[in-house]
Structure formats: C-alpha cells, structure tokens
Design a protein around this motif. Structure first.
Motif, PDB file in Angstrom:
ATOM      1  N   THR A   1     110.030 -14.970  61.642  1.00 47.55           N
ATOM      2  CA  THR A   1     108.970 -15.609  60.868  1.00 47.55           C
ATOM      3  C   THR A   1     109.143 -15.356  59.374  1.00 47.55           C
TER       4      THR A   1
ATOM      5  N   THR B   1      91.983 -10.024  61.703  1.00 46.16           N
ATOM      6  CA  THR B   1      93.149  -9.464  61.001  1.00 46.16           C
ATOM      7  C   THR B   1      94.398 -10.274  61.348  1.00 46.16           C
TER       8      THR B   1
ATOM      9  N   LYS C   1     101.890 -16.348  68.103  1.00 49.21           N
ATOM     10  CA  LYS C   1     103.007 -15.412  68.266  1.00 49.21           C
ATOM     11  C   LYS C   1     102.622 -14.205  69.113  1.00 49.21           C
TER      12      LYS C   1
HETATM   13  N1  LIG Z   1      97.961  -9.976  60.600  1.00 51.58           N
HETATM   14  C1  LIG Z   1      98.915 -10.818  60.131  1.00 51.58           C
HETATM   15  N2  LIG Z   1     100.122 -10.327  59.772  1.00 51.58           N
HETATM   16  C2  LIG Z   1     101.086 -11.132  59.294  1.00 51.58           C
HETATM   17  N3  LIG Z   1     100.964 -12.484  59.165  1.00 51.58           N
HETATM   18  C3  LIG Z   1      99.795 -13.048  59.514  1.00 51.58           C
HETATM   19  C4  LIG Z   1      98.722 -12.242  60.020  1.00 51.58           C
HETATM   20  N4  LIG Z   1      97.670 -13.067  60.298  1.00 51.58           N
HETATM   21  C5  LIG Z   1      98.079 -14.314  59.964  1.00 51.58           C
HETATM   22  N5  LIG Z   1      99.337 -14.332  59.496  1.00 51.58           N
HETATM   23  C6  LIG Z   1     100.041 -15.546  59.047  1.00 51.58           C
HETATM   24  O1  LIG Z   1     100.946 -16.016  60.041  1.00 51.58           O
HETATM   25  C7  LIG Z   1     102.011 -16.695  59.384  1.00 51.58           C
HETATM   26  C8  LIG Z   1     103.211 -16.892  60.316  1.00 51.58           C
HETATM   27  O2  LIG Z   1     103.005 -17.975  61.203  1.00 51.58           O
HETATM   28  P1  LIG Z   1     103.489 -19.461  60.873  1.00 51.58           P
HETATM   29  O3  LIG Z   1     102.983 -19.858  59.532  1.00 51.58           O
HETATM   30  O4  LIG Z   1     103.126 -20.312  62.024  1.00 51.58           O
HETATM   31  O5  LIG Z   1     105.084 -19.313  60.703  1.00 51.58           O
HETATM   32  P2  LIG Z   1     106.319 -19.638  61.706  1.00 51.58           P
HETATM   33  O6  LIG Z   1     107.096 -20.722  61.051  1.00 51.58           O
HETATM   34  O7  LIG Z   1     107.106 -18.353  61.724  1.00 51.58           O
HETATM   35  O8  LIG Z   1     105.750 -19.986  63.048  1.00 51.58           O
HETATM   36  C9  LIG Z   1     102.269 -15.799  58.197  1.00 51.58           C
HETATM   37  O9  LIG Z   1     102.919 -16.474  57.147  1.00 51.58           O
HETATM   38  C10 LIG Z   1     100.870 -15.337  57.788  1.00 51.58           C
HETATM   39  O10 LIG Z   1     100.329 -16.175  56.808  1.00 51.58           O
END
Ligand SMILES: Nc1ncnc2c1ncn2[C@@H]1O[C@H](COP(=O)(O)OP(=O)(O)O)[C@@H](O)[C@H]1O
Ligand SMILES: [Mg+2]
Length: 293
Positions: free
Chosen positions: A214, A243, A251
């Motif tokens: 990610t 959070t 994920k």
């Molecule tokens: N607790 C958390 N820790 C890290 N990231 C988080 C959290 N909660 C939400 N996120 C968000 O989740 C995003 C990753 O998911 P996503 O945007 O769907 O990316 P990907 O292309 O990897 O699926 C991060 O960029 C962040 O903004």
C-alpha cells in the motif's frame, strides 16, 4: 575482495528463509504507490522474478483505482465512493474492465516478463476463477439511527474461487497476474475490491503469506505510530473507534478472512519502499504491520 565476501554472507543469511519458503505460495496484492512510480515498478517486478527463481510461487492481484478514476474523468464521468467502494453503474463497469484487464494487467505482465519472469494475465472471468454476487452496503443512517441498505451498483463480493486455472499455470512455472473482476450468478460482470480478492485467492490456495502493498508504512495507531502486530480484537476496536478507516478497512478485513481461511501469515507493507517484498520476506522483523489471528 572483502566486498565480495560481504555479498556472499548476505546471500547466506537468506538461506533459512529460502529453505522455509521453498515451494510455498505467496499471494501479493500490488497497489498504491508501487504501481505508479517507474523505479518502484521495476523493483517490484524484479522482486517477484527473484522469488520465483528461488522456488517461491508468487500470485499477483492488482488494483488500479487511480487509473480508473482518471479514465472516468476523461470520459466525462465523476468517480463516486461510498464507504471506500466505487459506485459502479454499467458504463463505469465497462471502464473498470477495460482499464484493469486491458491496461493495468497487461502492464504488470510485461513488466514481470521484461525482468525474465513468465507472467500470464487473467481476470476473474478466465477459467471461471472468481465467482461473485452483488454486494449491498449496510449503513446506519445518521438521522434515524436505522440500518439502511445502499445499492452501489455492479460491485461484487467473492462467493467462490475455482483455482484450477491457477494450479495449471503454476505447474508450468507461470506467474498469474489477476485483475479483480468477478462473474455474478447471472453472468454479469462485477467490480470487486482487490484486497478481498487477494484474501479469497490466498485462502483457496492455502497460501503461506498474503502480502498487501500500500501507500503508507503500515497501520497507524491514534497518534500515527506504526503498529507492528495486530490481532483480531485490536482490529475490531481500532475499526470501531475510527482509527482504521477508508481503504485500510478492506485490508484488515481481508487479512482476517485469509487467516480464517488457513493462510499462515498476513502483512500490510509500504509499497513505496524499494524492494519492500524482499525486506518483508528475508528479515526477521519484517516491515509494516503483521495481522495475526
Ligand atoms: N489506521 C490507518 N493506518 C494507515 N492508513 C490508514 C489508516 N486508516 C485509514 N488509512 C488509509 O488507508 C489508505 C490505504 O488504502 P487505499 O487508499 O485503498 O490504498 P491501496 O491502493 O493500497 O488499496 C491509506 O493511504 C490511508 O489514508
Ligand atoms: Mg484500496
């Protein structure tokens, strides 16, 4: 001379890991920044080819959200998301299928092949790999407090994986690269979050590892520090208090599902770090966040 000896010792240090993982399946969700920047793309492809040559069996699932949105905009459509899921009407589904299957999938296939691997691109339609049903979102209304069901269109959830095609490819040393498009009960095409697809495929193959790349260093706690290991109950609490939100929700759910499905280990890893796959696999501490049962 000393430099050469140092090189040999680095190789020898990886022997225990190679021995442990020889012949095992690693399901890797390729997404985030690693899918955008040229040097990271090359590093990813090299890692996959290296893993393959030392006897690990990689299976790649990819996303492609940003590219879908940019093509939607080019075609005069506005991308819309509810709870992190793309609202998908028929026209959008066509764009999703064209961009994922035609563009993103083939780009990854040629990238791996250009580094000496033998990759084959598939969608969930090929070999009836991904069976799905329409997904309905349940959301509690902020006004009435009542649960409402929201229809977000041609979005699917996986109902079954037929791994036959993957086993056939792997027997001959091909690396499967899969786009997250499924087939519904009436033959309709459904758009599925790639994290969920990766989890279902990892379970079906009884993979040794599920690794989700990610664009963040791992799962962050309330103050923004990375949490190295998370258990089921932590996931529940951190999701409930907000959070963990947005794209991180599928994920963590995917990782828990995979563990329940018999996958030994699941990891959320920073795809912006060059060779993050090797760092995760060939070091004791690993990088990013590991999710345990
Ligand atoms: N607790 C958390 N820790 C890290 N990231 C988080 C959290 N909660 C939400 N996120 C968000 O989740 C995003 C990753 O998911 P996503 O945007 O769907 O990316 P990907 O292309 O990897 O699926 C991060 O960029 C962040 O903004
Ligand atoms: Mg995502």
């Amino acid at each position: 001379m000393e430099k050469i000896i140092e090189k040999a010792s680095i190789l020898i240090e990886s022997l225990p890991y190679i021995r442990t993982f020889y012949g095992k399946i690693f399901v890797i969700k390729y997404g985030g920044a690693a899918q955008v920047k040229k040097d990271l793309k090359d590093a990813f492809a090299r890692d996959v080819v290296l893993l393959n040559y030392i006897g690990i069996r990689p299976v790649i699932i990819h996303g492609g959200g940003p590219k879908i949105s940019s093509f939607m905009e080019k075609m005069g459509k506005k991308p819309e998301f509810i709870e992190g899921q793309r609202v998908t009407d028929e026209e959008t589904m066509d764009i999703v299928e064209m961009v994922l299957g035609g563009l993103v999938n083939k780009e990854i296939v040629s990238l791996i092949n250009s580094h000496g691997g033998k990759a084959v691109g598939l969608s969930g339609k090929d070999g009836a790999l991904i069976k799905a049903k329409k997904k309905l979102l349940r959301k509690t209304s902020s006004e009435t407090g009542v649960d409402e069901i929201i229809d977000i269109g041609l979005v699917g959830e996986v109902t079954g994986i037929d791994a036959h095609i993957l086993n056939t490819l792997e027997k001959d040393g091909f690396i499967p690269v899969i786009s997250p498009v499924g087939v519904g009960t009436k033959g309709e095409t459904l758009n599925i979050n790639a994290d969920y697809v990766a989890a279902s495929i990892a379970s079906a193959l009884k993979a040794e590892k599920l690794i989700l790349l990610t664009d963040v260093p791992g799962i962050k706690d309330k103050v923004g520090d990375i949490i190295p290991t998370l258990r089921k109950d932590d996931v529940k609490n951190l999701s409930a208090d907000g959070t963990i939100s947005g794209g991180m929700l599928p994920k963590v759910q995917a990782c828990l599902k995979a563990i329940e499905g018999g996958v030994a280990k699941t990891h959320i890893v920073d795809g912006r770090v060059p060779h993050c796959l090797l760092l995760e696999i060939f070091t004791n501490a690993g990088i990013g966040t590991e999710i345990l049962a």
